[in-house]
Design an enzyme around this catalytic site. Structure first.
Site, PDB file in Angstrom:
ATOM      1  N   HIS A 264       2.803  -9.249   6.664  1.00 36.68           N
ATOM      2  CA  HIS A 264       2.283  -9.293   5.301  1.00 36.68           C
ATOM      3  C   HIS A 264       0.970 -10.065   5.345  1.00 36.68           C
ATOM      4  O   HIS A 264       0.947 -11.216   5.782  1.00 36.68           O
ATOM      5  CB  HIS A 264       3.276  -9.970   4.353  1.00 36.68           C
ATOM      6  CG  HIS A 264       2.775  -9.976   2.947  1.00 36.68           C
ATOM      7  ND1 HIS A 264       3.038  -8.956   2.065  1.00 36.68           N
ATOM      8  CD2 HIS A 264       1.966 -10.849   2.288  1.00 36.68           C
ATOM      9  CE1 HIS A 264       2.436  -9.209   0.919  1.00 36.68           C
ATOM     10  NE2 HIS A 264       1.778 -10.351   1.026  1.00 36.68           N
ATOM     11  N   CYS A 265      -0.108  -9.430   4.933  1.00 35.16           N
ATOM     12  CA  CYS A 265      -1.421 -10.080   5.024  1.00 35.16           C
ATOM     13  C   CYS A 265      -1.858 -10.569   3.643  1.00 35.16           C
ATOM     14  O   CYS A 265      -2.130  -9.765   2.761  1.00 35.16           O
ATOM     15  CB  CYS A 265      -2.449  -9.087   5.580  1.00 35.16           C
ATOM     16  SG  CYS A 265      -4.100  -9.799   5.620  1.00 35.16           S
ATOM     17  N   PRO A 266      -1.932 -11.879   3.430  1.00 37.71           N
ATOM     18  CA  PRO A 266      -2.333 -12.382   2.110  1.00 37.71           C
ATOM     19  C   PRO A 266      -3.772 -12.003   1.755  1.00 37.71           C
ATOM     20  O   PRO A 266      -4.091 -11.840   0.585  1.00 37.71           O
ATOM     21  CB  PRO A 266      -2.176 -13.898   2.236  1.00 37.71           C
ATOM     22  CG  PRO A 266      -2.117 -14.187   3.691  1.00 37.71           C
ATOM     23  CD  PRO A 266      -1.622 -12.957   4.369  1.00 37.71           C
ATOM     24  N   GLN A 270      -1.217  -7.255   0.510  1.00 37.91           N
ATOM     25  CA  GLN A 270      -0.095  -6.351   0.781  1.00 37.91           C
ATOM     26  C   GLN A 270       0.243  -6.384   2.270  1.00 37.91           C
ATOM     27  O   GLN A 270      -0.326  -7.168   3.027  1.00 37.91           O
ATOM     28  CB  GLN A 270      -0.402  -4.940   0.300  1.00 37.91           C
ATOM     29  CG  GLN A 270      -1.552  -4.268   1.035  1.00 37.91           C
ATOM     30  CD  GLN A 270      -1.648  -2.784   0.713  1.00 37.91           C
ATOM     31  OE1 GLN A 270      -0.709  -2.209   0.209  1.00 37.91           O
ATOM     32  NE2 GLN A 270      -2.774  -2.167   1.035  1.00 37.91           N
TER      33      GLN A 270
END
Ligand SMILES: [Zn+2]
Ligand SMILES: [Zn+2]
Length: 454
Positions: A264-266, A270
């Protein structure tokens, strides 16, 4: 008296029941909170922050560096041509980065719920031997000390390779608690032959009717994970209540199962998964180039002003620091993701290989003295010859070469590796399985591979 004695336990039981129930309720509430996805606004907030940082970098670079150069202001360092050159390169890199960012922010990684129906949890199949413990971590317990052959037994097959005529059992050997002793026969073979409906063939080296275990020399060997990853019970998401496609994982922040979940890439608000991993890499490529260019030209400018004794623009310093940090960060991330893709692994999957390599290091340290680097290398090479390499042949999704793995994610044309257009070649729902694994997803030794793969 008897009534009093009779009442006491009932009251205690009631009291305990209340405490237990309260504890259970609070545990449930905690679990529920954990299961709750992050609020949408929080999830996307970082996208706004990132866009703000990009806009500020454009303002400082163009307004504070390029415009004075092009206008030939008295304080400007360099001529109009330099200003225009800087502006053009900066804008090309910046716009490519923004384009790639827009693509990664708006391309869904692929959600499992859009492709699978809800279903009840699968029944757990207990047909495998009890030591075949699937509750262990995915990396399994890869190594084990096995006593050397008896006095009249043959020397271990490995003796010639790593110069040991059966390593003497060290005192601090960590015996596996679920298997007792293990021999040179890889556990996969044994379990396959043990399964009632297994497709396992009898071992070629085992004479009829005798246990293969007694026939083979004993030694340290690689013991890959025994977890049948492809079985339904390992692919069921209890949070979503459906059977996940292979390689999908549940993202806690998004609150749903993501196809070929990577992380999950902040920064993009998403997940990175099957259908946007390619665009994530393209975004990293352009961001790295943009940051390196911005950092280098602004730093050169500040150094020249400094040597001329002019005032240094603090806003330029802010952008130098930010672009330097992001250049570092994106370079590291880009290196990691290129490495992941050429191995056809995700961040989640590579953790298992990493863990297995760590354990291997521990076992090698027990087998050899710390300075015996050559011997350690030879042992590892021998294990690779018996099994294939960890993370390559020993990866369920390995396609046979780095190039094949890369093209499966990034596309077959070079322009597809740099331009954020089109779609990912991955649909995220099915993947070719490595034929070096059995039907349930367990790594088999080289001796069991198809002849053309050996
Ligand atoms: Zn899920
Ligand atoms: Zn997510």
């Amino acid at each position: 008296m008897s009534t009093h004695e009779g009442k006491q336990p009932v009251q205690e039981a009631k009291c305990c029941g209340v405490v237990e129930e309260a504890a259970m309720r609070s545990r449930e509430r905690r679990e529920k909170r954990k299961r709750k996805p992050m609020p949408w606004i929080l999830l996307k907030l970082t996208v706004v922050v990132t866009a703000g940082i990009i806009a500020y970098a454009f303002y400082v670079y163009i307004g504070r560096l390029c415009v004075p150069l092009i206008r030939r202001d008295s304080g400007a360092i360099g001529g109009r041509a330099t200003g225009i050159g800087f502006l053009v390169v900066f804008c090309v890199l910046g716009l490519m980065m923004i384009w790639a960012y827009e693509k990664i922010v708006f391309t869904s990684p692929g959600l499992a719920k859009e492709h699978v129906q809800k279903s009840p949890p699968p029944e757990v199949n207990n047909a495998v031997p009890s030591w075949w413990d699937s509750t262990r971590d995915l990396a399994g317990t890869p190594y084990q000390y096995v006593p050397p052959p008896d006095a009249n037994g043959a020397a271990p097959a490995s003796a010639g390779l790593h110069g040991h005529s059966g390593p003497a059992p060290p005192r601090d050997v960590n015996y596996d608690d679920n298997a007792g002793m293990l021999d040179a026969i890889p556990p996969v073979t044994e379990a396959r032959t043990a399964q009632p409906n297994g497709s396992g063939k009898p071992l070629p080296s085992a004479p009829n009717g005798s246990s293969p275990r007694a026939q083979l020399p004993m030694m340290y060997t690689r013991k890959p994970s025994a977890t049948p990853l492809l079985r339904p019970e390992h692919r069921y998401c209890y949070k979503d209540g459906f059977l996940k496609p292979p390689r999908a994982h549940h993202c806690r922040a998004c609150g749903t199962c993501v196809l070929r979940y990577d992380h999950h890439c902040p920064w993009i608000g998403q997940c990175v998964g099957a259908r946007n991993h390619k665009f994530f890499v393209i975004f990293l490529e352009w961001t790295w180039l943009f940051c390196v260019w911005t950092f280098a030209t602004l730093t050169a400018n500040v150094i020249r002003s400094g040597t001329r004794g002019d005032d240094i623009d603090p806003e330029m310093i802010v952008i130098i620091v930010l672009s330097g940090l992001f250049a570092f960060f994106t370079a590291a991330l880009l290196g990691t993701h290129v490495n992941l893709i050429v191995h056809n692994q995700t961040t989640v999957e590579t953790m298992n290989s990493q863990r297995m390599k760590e354990r291997e290091k521990g076992v090698l340290a027990r087998m050899h003295a710390w300075y015996e680097f050559g011997a350690k290398r030879r042992t590892r090479k021998q294990w690779d010859e018996e099994w294939g390499r960890i993370g390559c042949e020993g990866n369920l999704w390995w396609l046979g070469s780095y190039r094949a793995n890369w093209e499966a994610v990034m596309g077959h044309h070079v322009w597809e590796w740099f331009l954020p257009i089109g779609r990912s070649p991955l649909d995220g729902l099915s993947y070719p399985e490595n034929p070096r694994f059995d039907a349930e997803g367990r790594w088999r030794p080289r001796s069991e591979w198809l002849p053309e793969l050996r």
